[in-house]
Write a protein that holds these residues in place. Structure first.
Motif, PDB file in Angstrom:
ATOM      1  N   SER A 106      -7.247   3.634   8.631  1.00 18.35           N
ATOM      2  CA  SER A 106      -7.615   2.797   7.722  1.00 18.35           C
ATOM      3  C   SER A 106      -6.430   1.908   7.341  1.00 18.35           C
ATOM      4  O   SER A 106      -6.482   0.622   7.073  1.00 18.35           O
ATOM      5  CB  SER A 106      -8.057   3.540   6.386  1.00 18.35           C
ATOM      6  N   ASP A 118      -3.850  -8.097   7.396  1.00 16.24           N
ATOM      7  CA  ASP A 118      -2.782  -8.668   6.366  1.00 16.24           C
ATOM      8  C   ASP A 118      -1.495  -8.535   7.351  1.00 16.24           C
ATOM      9  O   ASP A 118      -0.717  -7.464   6.854  1.00 16.24           O
ATOM     10  CB  ASP A 118      -2.803  -8.163   5.124  1.00 16.24           C
ATOM     11  N   LEU A 131      -7.484   3.602  -2.308  1.00 18.87           N
ATOM     12  CA  LEU A 131      -8.215   3.010  -1.199  1.00 18.87           C
ATOM     13  C   LEU A 131      -8.936   3.606  -0.315  1.00 18.87           C
ATOM     14  O   LEU A 131     -10.045   3.584  -0.062  1.00 18.87           O
ATOM     15  CB  LEU A 131      -6.958   2.244  -0.235  1.00 18.87           C
ATOM     16  N   LYS A 165      -6.091  -0.338  10.201  1.00 17.39           N
ATOM     17  CA  LYS A 165      -6.995  -1.541   9.934  1.00 17.39           C
ATOM     18  C   LYS A 165      -6.432  -2.792   8.901  1.00 17.39           C
ATOM     19  O   LYS A 165      -6.647  -3.793   9.048  1.00 17.39           O
ATOM     20  CB  LYS A 165      -8.228  -1.054   9.567  1.00 17.39           C
ATOM     21  N   GLN A 166      -6.120  -2.282   7.901  1.00 15.08           N
ATOM     22  CA  GLN A 166      -5.500  -3.260   6.701  1.00 15.08           C
ATOM     23  C   GLN A 166      -4.451  -4.160   7.285  1.00 15.08           C
ATOM     24  O   GLN A 166      -4.398  -5.381   6.994  1.00 15.08           O
ATOM     25  CB  GLN A 166      -5.046  -2.332   5.683  1.00 15.08           C
ATOM     26  N   ARG A 167      -3.582  -3.198   8.083  1.00 16.93           N
ATOM     27  CA  ARG A 167      -2.640  -4.160   8.697  1.00 16.93           C
ATOM     28  C   ARG A 167      -3.112  -5.342   9.704  1.00 16.93           C
ATOM     29  O   ARG A 167      -2.271  -6.318   9.677  1.00 16.93           O
ATOM     30  CB  ARG A 167      -1.475  -2.963   9.535  1.00 16.93           C
ATOM     31  N   LEU A 217       0.891  -1.088   0.093  1.00 12.41           N
ATOM     32  CA  LEU A 217       0.049   0.024   0.067  1.00 12.41           C
ATOM     33  C   LEU A 217       0.955   1.396  -0.098  1.00 12.41           C
ATOM     34  O   LEU A 217       1.934   1.151   0.610  1.00 12.41           O
ATOM     35  CB  LEU A 217      -0.954  -0.048   1.323  1.00 12.41           C
ATOM     36  N   GLN A 265      -3.714   1.132  -3.353  1.00 13.07           N
ATOM     37  CA  GLN A 265      -3.421  -0.251  -3.340  1.00 13.07           C
ATOM     38  C   GLN A 265      -3.714  -0.839  -4.815  1.00 13.07           C
ATOM     39  O   GLN A 265      -4.184  -0.162  -5.485  1.00 13.07           O
ATOM     40  CB  GLN A 265      -4.539  -1.149  -2.575  1.00 13.07           C
TER      41      GLN A 265
END
Length: 110
Positions: free
Chosen positions: A78, A86, A67, A81-83, A38, A52
């Motif tokens: 945000s 993943d 994104l 949160k993605q981390r 990202l 992304q």
């Protein structure tokens, strides 16, 4: 078509940015071989945008899409949160008042 590993792509991207004097750094190092990447664009005015890479089935190619964007704190939330979803994720932060990321340039856009 062969794909570059994530660490090689990130290294090449940071070098390309450095060559045109756009500051960038790795915020979160992910999996060296297959981690998703990202890119956060910080325009240094309290605003940010995160990109992304996705696969476009209709055109059979990978492309960058937004994104999220807006207040930098919201974009950072945000990304965090993605981390959490993943752990192999890479996050690169680009700082440029002009809003340049170079993601649309050949070699980076694919």
């Amino acid at each position: 078509m062969a794909r570059l590993t994530a660490d090689v792509w990130v290294s090449a991207y940071l070098t390309r940015l450095r060559l045109v004097d756009i500051p960038a750094f790795v915020v979160k190092k992910g999996d060296a071989t297959a981690g998703a990447v990202l890119v956060k664009l910080n325009t240094l005015d309290g605003k940010a945008k995160a990109f992304q890479r996705e696969f476009n089935l209709m055109e059979d190619r990978r492309e960058w899409r937004v994104l999220c964007e807006g207040d930098e704190r919201e974009v950072d939330a945000s990304l965090m949160k993605q981390r959490s979803f993943d752990p192999d994720l890479w996050i690169i932060e680009v700082e440029d008042r002009q809003g340049r990321t170079l993601l649309d340039e050949p070699g980076l856009s694919e």
